[in-house]
Write an enzyme that holds these catalytic residues in place. Structure first.
Site, mmCIF file in Angstrom:
data_model
loop_
_atom_site.group_PDB
_atom_site.id
_atom_site.type_symbol
_atom_site.label_atom_id
_atom_site.label_comp_id
_atom_site.label_asym_id
_atom_site.label_seq_id
_atom_site.Cartn_x
_atom_site.Cartn_y
_atom_site.Cartn_z
ATOM 1 C CG ASN A 70 -1.956 1.104 1.155
ATOM 2 O OD1 ASN A 70 -1.927 1.942 0.267
ATOM 3 N ND2 ASN A 70 -2.857 1.129 2.129
ATOM 4 C CE1 TYR A 88 -5.321 0.333 -0.578
ATOM 5 C CE2 TYR A 88 -7.584 1.029 -0.980
ATOM 6 C CZ TYR A 88 -6.671 0.266 -0.280
ATOM 7 O OH TYR A 88 -7.102 -0.601 0.704
ATOM 8 C CE LYS A 196 -0.817 5.012 3.882
ATOM 9 N NZ LYS A 196 -0.782 4.257 2.605
ATOM 10 C CG PHE A 226 -3.558 5.432 8.631
ATOM 11 C CD1 PHE A 226 -3.004 4.937 9.808
ATOM 12 C CD2 PHE A 226 -4.928 5.334 8.457
ATOM 13 C CE1 PHE A 226 -3.806 4.342 10.769
ATOM 14 C CE2 PHE A 226 -5.735 4.724 9.414
ATOM 15 C CZ PHE A 226 -5.169 4.233 10.575
ATOM 16 C CG ASP A 228 -2.379 9.523 2.549
ATOM 17 O OD1 ASP A 228 -2.560 10.687 2.966
ATOM 18 O OD2 ASP A 228 -3.325 8.777 2.230
ATOM 19 C CG ASP A 295 -6.453 8.537 7.831
ATOM 20 O OD1 ASP A 295 -5.360 9.079 7.579
ATOM 21 O OD2 ASP A 295 -6.908 7.582 7.157
ATOM 22 C CD1 TRP A 299 -6.741 8.125 1.973
ATOM 23 C CD2 TRP A 299 -8.602 6.920 1.601
ATOM 24 N NE1 TRP A 299 -6.452 7.187 0.998
ATOM 25 C CE2 TRP A 299 -7.572 6.444 0.745
ATOM 26 C CE3 TRP A 299 -9.858 6.320 1.540
ATOM 27 C CZ2 TRP A 299 -7.770 5.385 -0.145
ATOM 28 C CZ3 TRP A 299 -10.062 5.277 0.646
ATOM 29 C CH2 TRP A 299 -9.026 4.817 -0.181
ATOM 30 C CD GLN A 303 -10.433 7.716 -2.730
ATOM 31 O OE1 GLN A 303 -10.288 7.342 -3.890
ATOM 32 N NE2 GLN A 303 -9.428 7.860 -1.886
#
Length: 320
Positions: A70, A88, A196, A226, A228, A295, A299, A303
């Site tokens: 990942n 991903y 992460k 996490f 990123d 998160d 996250w 999208q």
């Protein structure tokens, strides 16, 4: 042990935020984000359309393998993506289909995977140099995972989870024995741990198992974000993070940042610290919230087409 592990991450990122020269937190926008989340952030979930959820041991094996690879967001512009899916979700769906078609990869199979195998599994063109580089890193990560499971746990994918004994911090420490999990940067002469993927594994297991069995961790609420390139991007678009002109121009022109460069460390670390501050604001409002929940909310928001319409920072890294 749990508090010490997570505290090192939080303190390191707070120190970066105090010293940062290219990234700052806008307090008013942060307060507005806390207002927006005042009904409580959504609980983290795992999408069975793109993730294998089945027999327990096979599910653990899937999560370990997926989180082992990942990373590579800096390479994603070069990947062949499935229609409507990000880099991903393209990788996750490919791995899910392998599990459903052939069963989980065991430790010995993981140890023997080649870059060509990884390209075949994920549907990629290995003749593209950037893709070939990422597939080599995927193979190395999965080879490392296979050796880790064989050498320490007799090949049992549930071994690390059992050894963690309900501690997300312990699981992260175990996973970080593998080189590509050692997500620690240096900034102004001090270490900045972020971990992460090592942290994400317990969160993914908790989501896959509804917090029971292999997904039960007593310290899950202590996880940080996490860190990123997507959550910081969302925070920037919301006005919570402000970048110095030279950094904003570089990202907007889609020029890569070097892994470990001060600006790259600042983006990840200041984003983590911003979410910690947001958690504090929510708790002061009487809202139960964790960094992991925020998160997931941020996250997921990343999208959306409106977030994807703008460039985010890209770095060639095995950490995210």
């Amino acid at each position: 042990m749990s508090s010490e592990f997570f505290e090192r991450i939080r303190l390191g990122c707070a120190a970066v935020a105090d010293r940062a020269r290219s990234v700052r937190i806008e307090a008013d926008a942060l307060d507005a984000l806390a207002d927006e989340l005042s009904n409580g952030p959504p609980p983290p979930q795992i999408n069975p359309a793109h993730h294998y959820i089945g027999e327990p041991d096979a599910t653990v094996a899937f999560i370990l393998c997926l989180d082992a690879i990942n990373f590579g967001s800096g390479y994603f512009p070069y990947l062949v993506k499935r229609p409507g899916l990000s880099g991903y979700f393209t990788v996750a769906t490919s791995l899910k289909e392998l599990w459903e078609r052939s069963g989980p990869l065991d430790a010995k199979q993981l140890e023997s995977l080649t870059p060509a195998d990884c390209a075949q599994i994920t549907g990629q063109d290995i003749t593209v140099p950037e893709v070939a580089e990422l597939m080599s890193l995927f193979a190395r990560a999965l080879n490392d995972l296979g050796a880790f499971l064989s050498d320490r746990f007799g090949g049992d994918p549930t071994g690390p989870v059992s050894a963690a004994a309900g501690s997300a911090a312990r699981l992260a420490e175990l996973l970080s024995k593998m080189p590509l999990y050692r997500d620690v940067s240096t900034y102004d002469g001090f270490d900045v741990p972020l971990y992460k993927r090592a942290q994400l594994t317990s969160a993914d297991l908790a989501a896959a198992f509804d917090g029971e069995g292999h997904g039960h961790f007593d310290d899950l609420a202590e996880l940080t974000i996490f860190a990123d390139n997507l959550v910081p991007h969302v925070l920037r678009r919301l006005g919570v993070l402000a970048y110095a002109p030279h950094l904003a121009d570089r990202i907007d022109a889609e020029r890569r940042l070097e892994a470990g460069a001060p600006e790259e460390v600042e983006i990840r670390a200041v984003a983590l610290h911003a979410v910690e501050r947001c958690v504090g604001l929510l708790r002061a409002r009487g809202v139960e919230a964790t960094a992991q929940q925020l998160d997931y909310a941020l996250w997921t928001r990343g999208q959306s087409p409106e977030m994807k319409a703008y460039p985010r920072h890209r770095t060639l890294s095995t950490f995210y």
